[in-house]
Write a protein that holds these residues in place. Sequence first.
Motif, PDB file in Angstrom:
ATOM      1  N   LYS A 100      37.567  29.759  34.021  1.00  0.00           N
ATOM      2  CA  LYS A 100      37.457  30.382  35.025  1.00  0.00           C
ATOM      3  C   LYS A 100      36.721  32.005  35.223  1.00  0.00           C
ATOM      4  N   PHE A 101      38.209  32.767  33.922  1.00  0.00           N
ATOM      5  CA  PHE A 101      37.686  34.579  33.178  1.00  0.00           C
ATOM      6  C   PHE A 101      36.507  33.887  32.288  1.00  0.00           C
ATOM      7  N   SER A 102      36.063  33.441  31.823  1.00  0.00           N
ATOM      8  CA  SER A 102      35.186  33.353  30.887  1.00  0.00           C
ATOM      9  C   SER A 102      33.687  33.327  31.749  1.00  0.00           C
ATOM     10  N   GLU A 103      33.959  33.288  33.125  1.00  0.00           N
ATOM     11  CA  GLU A 103      33.016  33.833  33.712  1.00  0.00           C
ATOM     12  C   GLU A 103      32.651  35.229  34.321  1.00  0.00           C
ATOM     13  N   LYS A 104      31.411  35.480  34.098  1.00  0.00           N
ATOM     14  CA  LYS A 104      31.404  36.920  34.286  1.00  0.00           C
ATOM     15  C   LYS A 104      31.436  37.777  35.098  1.00  0.00           C
ATOM     16  N   GLY A 105      32.616  38.333  34.880  1.00  0.00           N
ATOM     17  CA  GLY A 105      33.031  39.406  36.891  1.00  0.00           C
ATOM     18  C   GLY A 105      34.211  38.754  37.383  1.00  0.00           C
ATOM     19  N   LEU A 106      34.670  37.862  36.789  1.00  0.00           N
ATOM     20  CA  LEU A 106      35.947  37.661  36.692  1.00  0.00           C
ATOM     21  C   LEU A 106      36.816  38.225  35.775  1.00  0.00           C
ATOM     22  N   SER A 107      38.400  38.651  36.831  1.00  0.00           N
ATOM     23  CA  SER A 107      39.177  38.903  35.975  1.00  0.00           C
ATOM     24  C   SER A 107      40.567  38.613  36.792  1.00  0.00           C
ATOM     25  N   ILE A 108      41.531  38.763  35.661  1.00  0.00           N
ATOM     26  CA  ILE A 108      42.978  37.982  36.288  1.00  0.00           C
ATOM     27  C   ILE A 108      43.765  39.669  37.116  1.00  0.00           C
ATOM     28  N   VAL A 109      44.307  39.467  37.859  1.00  0.00           N
ATOM     29  CA  VAL A 109      45.383  41.091  38.571  1.00  0.00           C
ATOM     30  C   VAL A 109      46.481  40.351  38.576  1.00  0.00           C
ATOM     31  N   PRO A 110      47.363  41.386  38.566  1.00  0.00           N
ATOM     32  CA  PRO A 110      48.423  41.035  38.952  1.00  0.00           C
ATOM     33  C   PRO A 110      48.799  41.516  39.805  1.00  0.00           C
ATOM     34  N   VAL A 111      49.120  40.794  41.220  1.00  0.00           N
ATOM     35  CA  VAL A 111      49.578  40.852  42.724  1.00  0.00           C
ATOM     36  C   VAL A 111      50.735  41.720  42.701  1.00  0.00           C
ATOM     37  N   ARG A 112      52.068  40.889  42.283  1.00  0.00           N
ATOM     38  CA  ARG A 112      53.595  41.091  42.915  1.00  0.00           C
ATOM     39  C   ARG A 112      54.055  40.642  41.647  1.00  0.00           C
ATOM     40  N   VAL A 113      55.052  41.225  41.895  1.00  0.00           N
ATOM     41  CA  VAL A 113      56.296  41.301  40.842  1.00  0.00           C
ATOM     42  C   VAL A 113      57.337  40.458  41.579  1.00  0.00           C
ATOM     43  N   PHE A 114      58.235  39.596  41.610  1.00  0.00           N
ATOM     44  CA  PHE A 114      59.610  39.307  42.361  1.00  0.00           C
ATOM     45  C   PHE A 114      60.609  38.578  41.970  1.00  0.00           C
ATOM     46  N   ALA A 126      46.811  36.372  40.215  1.00  0.00           N
ATOM     47  CA  ALA A 126      45.716  36.227  40.948  1.00  0.00           C
ATOM     48  C   ALA A 126      43.837  36.200  40.489  1.00  0.00           C
ATOM     49  N   LEU A 127      43.247  35.302  40.485  1.00  0.00           N
ATOM     50  CA  LEU A 127      41.616  35.153  39.655  1.00  0.00           C
ATOM     51  C   LEU A 127      40.898  36.119  40.762  1.00  0.00           C
ATOM     52  N   ALA A 128      40.207  37.005  39.991  1.00  0.00           N
ATOM     53  CA  ALA A 128      39.954  38.156  41.494  1.00  0.00           C
ATOM     54  C   ALA A 128      38.687  38.573  41.035  1.00  0.00           C
ATOM     55  N   LYS A 129      37.769  39.386  41.853  1.00  0.00           N
ATOM     56  CA  LYS A 129      36.092  39.585  41.699  1.00  0.00           C
ATOM     57  C   LYS A 129      35.621  41.002  42.373  1.00  0.00           C
ATOM     58  N   GLY A 130      35.833  41.758  41.609  1.00  0.00           N
ATOM     59  CA  GLY A 130      35.426  43.145  41.609  1.00  0.00           C
ATOM     60  C   GLY A 130      34.934  43.333  43.008  1.00  0.00           C
ATOM     61  N   LYS A 131      35.354  43.944  43.997  1.00  0.00           N
ATOM     62  CA  LYS A 131      34.635  44.832  45.315  1.00  0.00           C
ATOM     63  C   LYS A 131      33.408  45.758  44.862  1.00  0.00           C
ATOM     64  N   LYS A 132      32.259  45.221  46.130  1.00  0.00           N
ATOM     65  CA  LYS A 132      31.656  46.536  45.876  1.00  0.00           C
ATOM     66  C   LYS A 132      31.537  47.432  46.997  1.00  0.00           C
ATOM     67  N   THR A 133      31.246  48.814  46.701  1.00  0.00           N
ATOM     68  CA  THR A 133      31.374  49.891  47.210  1.00  0.00           C
ATOM     69  C   THR A 133      31.170  49.358  49.329  1.00  0.00           C
ATOM     70  N   HIS A 134      30.545  49.096  49.397  1.00  0.00           N
ATOM     71  CA  HIS A 134      30.201  48.582  50.635  1.00  0.00           C
ATOM     72  C   HIS A 134      31.254  47.730  51.630  1.00  0.00           C
ATOM     73  N   ASP A 135      31.567  46.764  50.724  1.00  0.00           N
ATOM     74  CA  ASP A 135      33.340  45.976  50.732  1.00  0.00           C
ATOM     75  C   ASP A 135      34.202  46.805  50.929  1.00  0.00           C
ATOM     76  N   LYS A 136      34.411  47.626  50.200  1.00  0.00           N
ATOM     77  CA  LYS A 136      35.945  48.501  49.934  1.00  0.00           C
ATOM     78  C   LYS A 136      35.601  49.790  51.452  1.00  0.00           C
ATOM     79  N   ARG A 137      33.871  49.982  51.923  1.00  0.00           N
ATOM     80  CA  ARG A 137      33.871  50.784  53.251  1.00  0.00           C
ATOM     81  C   ARG A 137      34.885  49.181  54.723  1.00  0.00           C
ATOM     82  N   GLN A 138      34.456  48.827  54.315  1.00  0.00           N
ATOM     83  CA  GLN A 138      34.742  47.343  55.579  1.00  0.00           C
ATOM     84  C   GLN A 138      36.325  47.672  55.012  1.00  0.00           C
ATOM     85  N   SER A 139      36.871  47.188  54.262  1.00  0.00           N
ATOM     86  CA  SER A 139      38.050  46.700  54.626  1.00  0.00           C
ATOM     87  C   SER A 139      38.567  48.370  55.065  1.00  0.00           C
ATOM     88  N   ILE A 140      38.393  48.796  54.644  1.00  0.00           N
ATOM     89  CA  ILE A 140      39.261  50.579  55.115  1.00  0.00           C
ATOM     90  C   ILE A 140      38.575  50.898  56.945  1.00  0.00           C
TER      91      ILE A 140
END
Length: 154
Positions: A100-114, A126-140
């Motif tokens: 899945k990581f080899s697909e374009k636009g996906l990255s692996i991000v550490p979410v928490r340490v416990f 987490a296998l993650a996809k970067g948010k666009k600017t309008h997505d960030k505004r929506q989450s705000i």
Amino acid sequence: MTKKSRFEKIINIKNKKASFEFEFLDKYVAGVSLRGTEIKSLREGKVSLTEAYCYFRKGELFIKQMHIAPYSLAVHYNHDPVRERKLLLNRQELNKLEAKFSEKGLSIVPVRVFINDRGLAKVEIALAKGKKTHDKRQSIKEKDAKRDLQRMAY
């Protein structure tokens, strides 16, 4: 009267920036290969995940830029704070993640340490996809609305 240890508190360090920057698709829990004083420093809660990211090298998963502060009571054999550390997953999970990581636009991000029930250090990635600017505004907007509702409740 019992003496309190500095290691008794529950460790759950989150990467708040990751949930704002990325949309999580899949989550995994991985063990971390630590050396010497790193676990003691982690148990004191001196970890930062803000700049951390994961990558594959020779079929193995590594985390880079995870800052674990040097242990304050160690004298000679302290660790490098931002060295790359190996993440421990089983082979099936690694193969699935790497495909899945080899697909374009996906990255692996550490979410928490416990630290789990057995006292072992774990990283939730987490296998993650970067948010666009309008997505960030929506989450705000959602966060502001939630905060306003909390204020009205009190």
